[in-house]
Design an enzyme around this catalytic site. Sequence first.
Site, PDB file in Angstrom:
ATOM      1  N   SER A  45       0.827  -1.207   0.000  1.00 31.16           N
ATOM      2  CA  SER A  45       0.000   0.000   0.000  1.00 31.16           C
ATOM      3  C   SER A  45       0.858   1.252   0.000  1.00 31.16           C
ATOM      4  O   SER A  45       0.494   2.262  -0.620  1.00 31.16           O
ATOM      5  CB  SER A  45      -0.955   0.002   1.192  1.00 31.16           C
ATOM      6  OG  SER A  45      -0.259  -0.101   2.412  1.00 31.16           O
ATOM      7  N   GLU A  46       2.009   1.236   0.688  1.00 26.30           N
ATOM      8  CA  GLU A  46       2.951   2.352   0.614  1.00 26.30           C
ATOM      9  C   GLU A  46       4.394   1.865   0.667  1.00 26.30           C
ATOM     10  O   GLU A  46       4.698   0.857   1.312  1.00 26.30           O
ATOM     11  CB  GLU A  46       2.735   3.369   1.742  1.00 26.30           C
ATOM     12  CG  GLU A  46       1.629   4.380   1.483  1.00 26.30           C
ATOM     13  CD  GLU A  46       0.332   3.994   2.166  1.00 26.30           C
ATOM     14  OE1 GLU A  46      -0.672   4.708   1.969  1.00 26.30           O
ATOM     15  OE2 GLU A  46       0.321   2.994   2.884  1.00 26.30           O
ATOM     16  N   THR A  47       5.253   2.619  -0.005  1.00 25.31           N
ATOM     17  CA  THR A  47       6.699   2.438   0.029  1.00 25.31           C
ATOM     18  C   THR A  47       7.320   3.795   0.318  1.00 25.31           C
ATOM     19  O   THR A  47       6.922   4.796  -0.279  1.00 25.31           O
ATOM     20  CB  THR A  47       7.215   1.890  -1.306  1.00 25.31           C
ATOM     21  OG1 THR A  47       6.615   0.614  -1.556  1.00 25.31           O
ATOM     22  CG2 THR A  47       8.729   1.734  -1.291  1.00 25.31           C
TER      23      THR A  47
END
Length: 290
Positions: A45-47
């Site tokens: 979902s996020e990096t």
Amino acid sequence: MQRSFLQLDVFAGRIGAGNPLAVVLDARELDTAAMQAFAAWTNLSETCFVLPPVSGEASYRVRIFTPKQELPFAGHPSVGTAHAVLEAGIAEATDGALMQECGAGLLPIRVEGQGQLRRIFVRAPQAQFSPIRNHSLHLLDHALAGVARGTLPPSLVDNGPIWCVLEFADEAGVRAWQPPLDAIAEFTREAGAVGLAVFGRGLDASSPLCVRAFCPADGIPEDPVTGSANAAIAAWLRHNDALGGLGRAYSASQGREVGRDGRIEVRIDDEDAVWIGGQTQTVIRGSVDW
């Protein structure tokens, strides 16, 4: 070039819970296109990408990407990146405090405890509220057909990303809902929101609020545990004097429906700023070539 890399579980009391996060610890010489491509490759979902700060007040700088776009702020990436820079020795807390620099500006971080029991809190950007109008409201009503709603009206809440927050009648309704993802994606695109965050009150004293968050238009059907969405919900409750029995410090349950069962601690300080935090677990330590 090899770069140090961590994969974490954020808002997690154990490995395998909470929300996964990828962190590249030295992102110098990576341009925006390379960061976005890597975030799409991780498919989380996020990096996050850690960089030297620009502001002299900041402990470090971070850029946050979903698989499809960059975000000015997100909760679990902020908490997880603070954990990563502390573990890597990139920054040290002074009197339990760090200062994060991100797209939303400078955000204070609080660090409590040590080791696996350490909890990290980030102060969310001040929320701005706007009603849902016209065609967007019609699309939302269509997506929520048959849902028993709570008393608060839905709202768009901007705390970096823009969330639509909506109260269900109770926790049971939140947990049982089978979301129509195509309809939610159509609504969020029309409304200019990153996603739809729904919440309901329950009877579990340890986590009296149940939350689910959906971002299908951004390639994330259901986000496991979402800091910015929980901060948006807390700000909306406070704005409407609707905290009730939750008080100004409570825990929210999110992620059980996707097998992640995370916990977010929410605090509202004397200036009505919302802080979100919890524990983080390191799952992978290594290096990445990109």
